[in-house]
Motif scaffolding. Structure first.
Motif, mmCIF file in Angstrom:
data_model
loop_
_atom_site.group_PDB
_atom_site.id
_atom_site.type_symbol
_atom_site.label_atom_id
_atom_site.label_comp_id
_atom_site.label_asym_id
_atom_site.label_seq_id
_atom_site.Cartn_x
_atom_site.Cartn_y
_atom_site.Cartn_z
ATOM 1 N N ILE A 55 0.715 -1.154 0.067
ATOM 2 C CA ILE A 55 -0.092 0.052 -0.057
ATOM 3 C C ILE A 55 0.785 1.058 -0.078
ATOM 4 O O ILE A 55 0.494 2.169 -0.637
ATOM 5 C CB ILE A 55 -0.982 0.145 1.246
ATOM 6 C CG1 ILE A 55 -1.821 -1.211 1.109
ATOM 7 C CG2 ILE A 55 -1.714 1.287 1.392
ATOM 8 C CD1 ILE A 55 -2.820 -1.459 2.172
ATOM 9 N N GLU A 56 1.968 1.227 0.733
ATOM 10 C CA GLU A 56 2.807 2.446 0.844
ATOM 11 C C GLU A 56 3.440 2.767 -0.558
ATOM 12 O O GLU A 56 3.960 3.838 -0.726
ATOM 13 C CB GLU A 56 4.046 2.073 1.795
ATOM 14 C CG GLU A 56 3.633 1.961 3.163
ATOM 15 C CD GLU A 56 4.426 1.860 4.296
ATOM 16 O OE1 GLU A 56 5.682 1.654 3.947
ATOM 17 O OE2 GLU A 56 4.150 2.007 5.461
ATOM 18 N N THR A 57 3.472 1.721 -1.629
ATOM 19 C CA THR A 57 4.078 2.259 -2.608
ATOM 20 C C THR A 57 3.158 3.200 -3.617
ATOM 21 O O THR A 57 3.566 3.834 -4.580
ATOM 22 C CB THR A 57 4.117 0.924 -3.651
ATOM 23 O OG1 THR A 57 2.766 0.354 -3.802
ATOM 24 C CG2 THR A 57 5.256 -0.107 -2.758
ATOM 25 N N TYR A 58 2.086 3.237 -3.080
ATOM 26 C CA TYR A 58 0.947 4.194 -3.896
ATOM 27 C C TYR A 58 1.055 5.420 -3.323
ATOM 28 O O TYR A 58 0.495 5.635 -1.932
ATOM 29 C CB TYR A 58 -0.315 3.505 -3.804
ATOM 30 C CG TYR A 58 -0.656 2.461 -4.643
ATOM 31 C CD1 TYR A 58 -0.797 2.482 -6.015
ATOM 32 C CD2 TYR A 58 -0.482 1.138 -4.220
ATOM 33 C CE1 TYR A 58 -1.150 1.204 -6.718
ATOM 34 C CE2 TYR A 58 -0.708 0.063 -4.709
ATOM 35 C CZ TYR A 58 -0.896 -0.109 -6.005
ATOM 36 O OH TYR A 58 -1.204 -0.878 -6.818
ATOM 37 N N SER A 59 1.905 6.530 -3.755
ATOM 38 C CA SER A 59 2.003 7.904 -3.143
ATOM 39 C C SER A 59 0.675 8.283 -2.612
ATOM 40 O O SER A 59 0.556 9.091 -1.686
ATOM 41 C CB SER A 59 2.713 8.811 -4.063
ATOM 42 O OG SER A 59 1.965 8.884 -5.551
ATOM 43 N N GLY A 60 -0.505 8.480 -3.417
ATOM 44 C CA GLY A 60 -1.796 8.882 -3.054
ATOM 45 C C GLY A 60 -2.171 8.174 -1.795
ATOM 46 O O GLY A 60 -2.806 8.937 -0.754
#
Length: 311
Positions: A44-49
């Motif tokens: 999840i942390e790979t999605y900046s938004g």
């Protein structure tokens, strides 16, 4: 002053309770779920938004994972309270301890990249709960020496054929054989047999003898070397499986040695009660003859006044 026997017994009792918790299926299931949950957080942390919008929630859940892993490690350490050396004899225990304790090291906590890599290493802890995966990881580790030898032989073959290819095809095909580096890269890609047809047709346009060059290279590089690598991996896999079976047998023998037979424990308690009753009877009625000794000597206690009269 504290009795050492009491302290040792309390430590063993504490270790036994911790072992019961560790061996419970629910404990393993919960830890396995937390490991997967931690892996999902990393994704999840790979999605900046999402990472920016739910940063507080992600930070809280990461702390929850750290607390859960810390509690798990404390329980596992407590299970070896009566035999601490046994904990460090298991490589997986040492690996888990290093991965979990890394979250509390100041330098690593401040370095975001290293911290994420260490959090990613927690995913490998699933091998503890998946025996087949554990065997595969051990097999990969044991196959490294053979793999290094394979890489050396493969690099030597590629270098020799790259030199021959540079001499033969540098003028007609400089894009693939213009230098030793390009020739080596071309031959490395040909190990997968991808683009072999185009390479053979281009070589035949230069010389009909190029078919011998490519045929011999495919024979050595794609068939012989790959089969040797497969043999190394399969041999390491068999050794890892045997090591896993031996460790399971050793753990079973250790558990059997540490468990007291209920029948033997009952006999010991009955003998202790009988001895206490004999002592109580001797104190209440000194003139009563005590039962025969357990060793079969048949020696009986005589009254005190009778002994005195005899003297």
């Amino acid at each position: 002053m504290t009795d050492p026997t009491t302290v040792e017994t309390g430590r063993e009792r504490f270790a036994a309770h911790c072992r019961e918790v560790c061996e419970a299926p629910a404990f393993s299931l919960i830890v396995f779920a937390v490991i997967l949950f931690n892996a999902a957080l990393l994704g999840i942390e790979t999605y900046s938004g999402l990472s920016a919008e739910y940063s507080a929630v992600l930070t809280t859940t990461e702390r929850f994972c750290v607390i859960a892993f810390s509690l798990e490690m404390l329980i596992r350490l407590g299970a070896h309270a009566d035999r601490p050396k046994a904990f460090f004899q298991d490589p997986w225990n040492v690996f888990d301890l290093l991965v979990v304790s890394s979250a509390f090291i100041p330098f690593l906590r401040e370095n975001t990249t290293l911290l994420r890599l260490l959090r990613l290493a927690r995913v490998l802890r699933t091998a503890r709960f998946m025996p087949q995966l554990r065997v595969l990881l051990v097999a990969v580790g044991r196959s490294l020496p053979g793999t290094v030898s394979f890489l050396f032989v493969g690099a030597l073959i590629i270098y020799v054929y790259a030199m021959i290819g540079w001499i033969s095809f540098a003028g007609s095909d400089p894009a693939h054989y213009g230098s030793i580096g390009r020739a080596g890269l071309t031959l490395f890609l040909l190990m997968t047999l991808d683009g072999l047809g185009d390479a053979v047709h281009a070589g035949l346009a230069v010389s009909p003898f190029s078919i011998l060059y490519y045929a011999s290279y495919v024979l050595f590089a794609s068939f012989v070397l790959v089969n040797v690598l497969i043999g190394v991996v399969l041999n390491a896999l068999e050794e890892a499986r045997e090591m896993e079976e031996e460790s399971e047998k050793a753990a079973l023998r250790e558990s059997r040695n540490g468990v007291v037979d209920p029948a033997d424990e009952l006999r010991l308690r009955i003998a202790a009660v009988r001895s206490a009753l004999d002592d109580m009877e001797a104190q209440l009625d000194p003139g009563q003859v005590l039962p025969a000794a357990a060793d079969g000597t048949g020696i009986s206690a005589q009254p005190a006044h009778a002994s005195a009269g005899a003297r």
